[in-house]
Design a protein around this motif. Structure first.
Motif, mmCIF file in Angstrom:
data_model
loop_
_atom_site.group_PDB
_atom_site.id
_atom_site.type_symbol
_atom_site.label_atom_id
_atom_site.label_comp_id
_atom_site.label_asym_id
_atom_site.label_seq_id
_atom_site.Cartn_x
_atom_site.Cartn_y
_atom_site.Cartn_z
ATOM 1 N N ALA A 7 -56.656 76.537 -15.944
ATOM 2 C CA ALA A 7 -57.548 76.097 -14.769
ATOM 3 C C ALA A 7 -57.324 74.506 -14.869
ATOM 4 N N HIS A 8 -58.786 73.964 -14.979
ATOM 5 C CA HIS A 8 -59.010 72.605 -15.176
ATOM 6 C C HIS A 8 -58.918 71.835 -13.832
ATOM 7 N N SER A 9 -57.804 71.781 -13.345
ATOM 8 C CA SER A 9 -57.252 70.830 -12.205
ATOM 9 C C SER A 9 -58.005 70.738 -11.087
ATOM 10 N N HIS A 10 -58.723 71.884 -10.672
ATOM 11 C CA HIS A 10 -59.157 72.165 -9.404
ATOM 12 C C HIS A 10 -58.171 71.835 -8.233
ATOM 13 N N THR A 11 -56.976 72.286 -8.543
ATOM 14 C CA THR A 11 -56.003 72.489 -7.542
ATOM 15 C C THR A 11 -55.034 73.741 -8.083
#
Length: 521
Positions: A317-321
């Motif tokens: 996750a983490h990237s918000h893309t």
């Protein structure tokens, strides 16, 4: 994301000694795994034991004998984990989480703003009941970055993500970190919201789930562990093993973090993976993606442990893309097939920003234009899998959105495109468009900002008043954008634009929009 040096990481590991942080005291625990065939969940009555069940202290692995008995060494500060076998299931605790762990902590945490771990002693007794047989594909629900920073945003999460899933339980759920946005006092309200999903749920920590006032990397997850259990875990279903790992290495001195793995986690992986058949699907759930700034040496060690498996899927996750990455020899992966990492979009999307709808829930789309929502991993009993992205509260279940001009001048240079943002596309995806009933033409993949996202950014800039409590993030280049220049030599009037994508898991999917050809007055 800022990096910390390998030397600093090594120093932290030597000082911390893995997740056990309270001291060096150990004890040998004699425990037992019991069968609950009548479903009452009680451990205080004679029951048969269950053999062959794996248990771990986060480093080592033991298995229960034929009578269900086992012995394991626990350090002060360890969490005892039961790895759920495919044909058994645990009861759910009062907080709705599966009853598969017990903390070993002689003294409660001190000096942590959000409390840390309470004093606790592991009993070593676990009770399992038979799991329903699996004959058809089953669903694993995947949430990336819920990340509320207030009670109001917990409510957005509940209404936008949780409520549409009530009454639709999955076989398993997993959250890929950033359960909250630094305010760990929101954990109980998040648990209360998710309990309504009626699904056994696992959590891995993210960089916003840390006790930032902890003195060590290992101590930075004590409040997380108090609420959600171990930061190294595994769970088995027919044909698949799901492994959750904390891959956030925190440096308390600089208050920075880096993507990587600890020695105790690698020891756990070596012990656990070594006993799995090579044709089993292995799903690795982490927060920080393995691409980008993830520690290169740790990634290679991980690849070496996973290499013998035919089917490996990494969920991050983490990237918000949202994007798909396929690793091959150029990246140091030497398995029989490319290793697939799906960098899952965020349930909070663009940090719960953007214009609210009629119900007060923000737009929350991500910086690459993907609507906020959740992923579903569909697993076949034999271990094959399918993936899909579901936009939050959108009954149309779109696979893409289109952007095209409303009108073009007849005879103008044909340099204006229709743009398709295909949420689950990758670099090999086949995306085509046609005008009216004309021939299908391939759309070209580009890495560029989504024009819809850019328009929202510009409208926020131009507004004389605030349009929303939080703006949406600035648009970034999307990896799943496709374009086709629109013809201008058509007859006057309206023309249909139809786009189709051949999704690798869902087959052919379509969307359409329209534009108009006009003469200059």
């Amino acid at each position: 994301m800022s990096r910390i040096s390998a030397a600093c990481v090594l120093l932290l590991l030597l000082c911390a000694g893995g997740p056990a942080t309270a001291g060096t005291a150990t004890r040998v625990l004699e425990g037992r795994v019991l069968a609950d065939r009548d479903g009452d969940g009680r451990a205080d009555r004679p029951r048969e034991g269950i053999g062959g069940v794996a248990l771990s202290n986060g480093r080592e692995l033991v298995r229960s004998g034929p009578d269900g008995r086992y012995r394991i060494t626990l350090r002060d500060g360890d969490t005892l984990l039961l790895i759920k076998p495919a044909d058994w299931q645990p009861a759910l605790r009062a907080d709705g989480l599966p009853d598969i762990w017990q903390h070993e902590r002689r003294k409660a945490s001190r000096g942590l703003r959000y409390g840390g771990l309470p004093r606790s002693r592991a009993s070593g007794t676990f009770v399992l009941r038979p799991a329903p047989a699996v004959h058809d594909p089953f669903e694993i629900r995947v949430f990336g970055d819920p990340q509320p920073k207030s009670a109001l945003e917990v409510e957005h999460f509940r209404r936008d993500i949780v409520e549409p899933l009530i009454g639709r339980p999955a076989r398993l759920g997993i959250t890929l970190g950033d359960i909250v946005d630094d305010d760990l006092s929101l954990y109980p309200s998040m648990l209360a919201a998710m309990r309504r999903l009626d699904t056994p749920w696992l959590h891995v920590p993210g960089n916003h789930d840390l006790d930032f006032d902890a003195a060590t990397d290992a101590g930075s997850l004590e409040t997380f562990r108090a609420h959600f259990g171990p930061d190294t875990l595994a769970w088995e279903e027919p044909g698949v093993s799901v492994i959750g790992l904390d891959d956030v290495i925190y440096d308390p001195e600089s208050r920075r973090y880096a993507g990587g793995l600890r020695e105790d986690q690698l020891a756990f992986l070596e012990a656990y993976l070594g006993a799995l058949p090579a044709d089993r699907l292995v799903v690795l759930a982490v927060h920080i993606p393995l691409f980008g700034s993830f520690d290169a040496a740790d990634r290679q060690r991980l690849f070496a442990l996973l290499r013998r498996f035919d089917k490996v899927l990494v969920l991050s996750a983490h990237s918000h893309t949202q994007r798909h990455v396929f690793y091959g020899e150029a990246e140091g992966w030497h398995g029989a097939e490319p290793l697939h990492e799906y960098n899952v979009g965020a349930t909070c999307g663009g940090y719960w920003g953007g214009l609210p709808d009629a119900e007060g829930v923000p737009d929350a789309r991500m910086a690459d234009g993907t609507p906020n929502g959740y992923a579903t991993l569909m697993v076949e009993p034999g271990g094959d899998y399918r993936l899909r992205w579901t936009a939050a509260r959108d009954a149309d279940d779109p696979a893409m959105h289109l952007h095209a001009p409303k009108v073009l001048r007849r005879g103008a240079y044909p340099g204006v495109p229709v743009v398709a943002n295909v949420y689950m596309a990758d670099s090999d995806s086949r995306v085509e468009a046609r005008i009216g009933d004309g021939p299908w033409q391939p759309m070209r993949r580009v890495e560029a900002a989504d024009p819809v996202m850019l328009a929202i950014n510009l409208a926020d800039d131009a507004a004389g008043e605030l349009r929303s409590f939080n703006r949406l993030p600035q648009a970034v280049d999307s990896t799943h954008l496709f374009m086709l220049n629109l013809p201008t030599d058509l007859e006057l009037g309206e023309h249909r634009i139809e786009v189709r994508v051949f999704d690798r898991w869902r087959g052919e999917l379509r969307a359409e929009t329209r534009y108009r050809i006009a003469d200059w007055p």
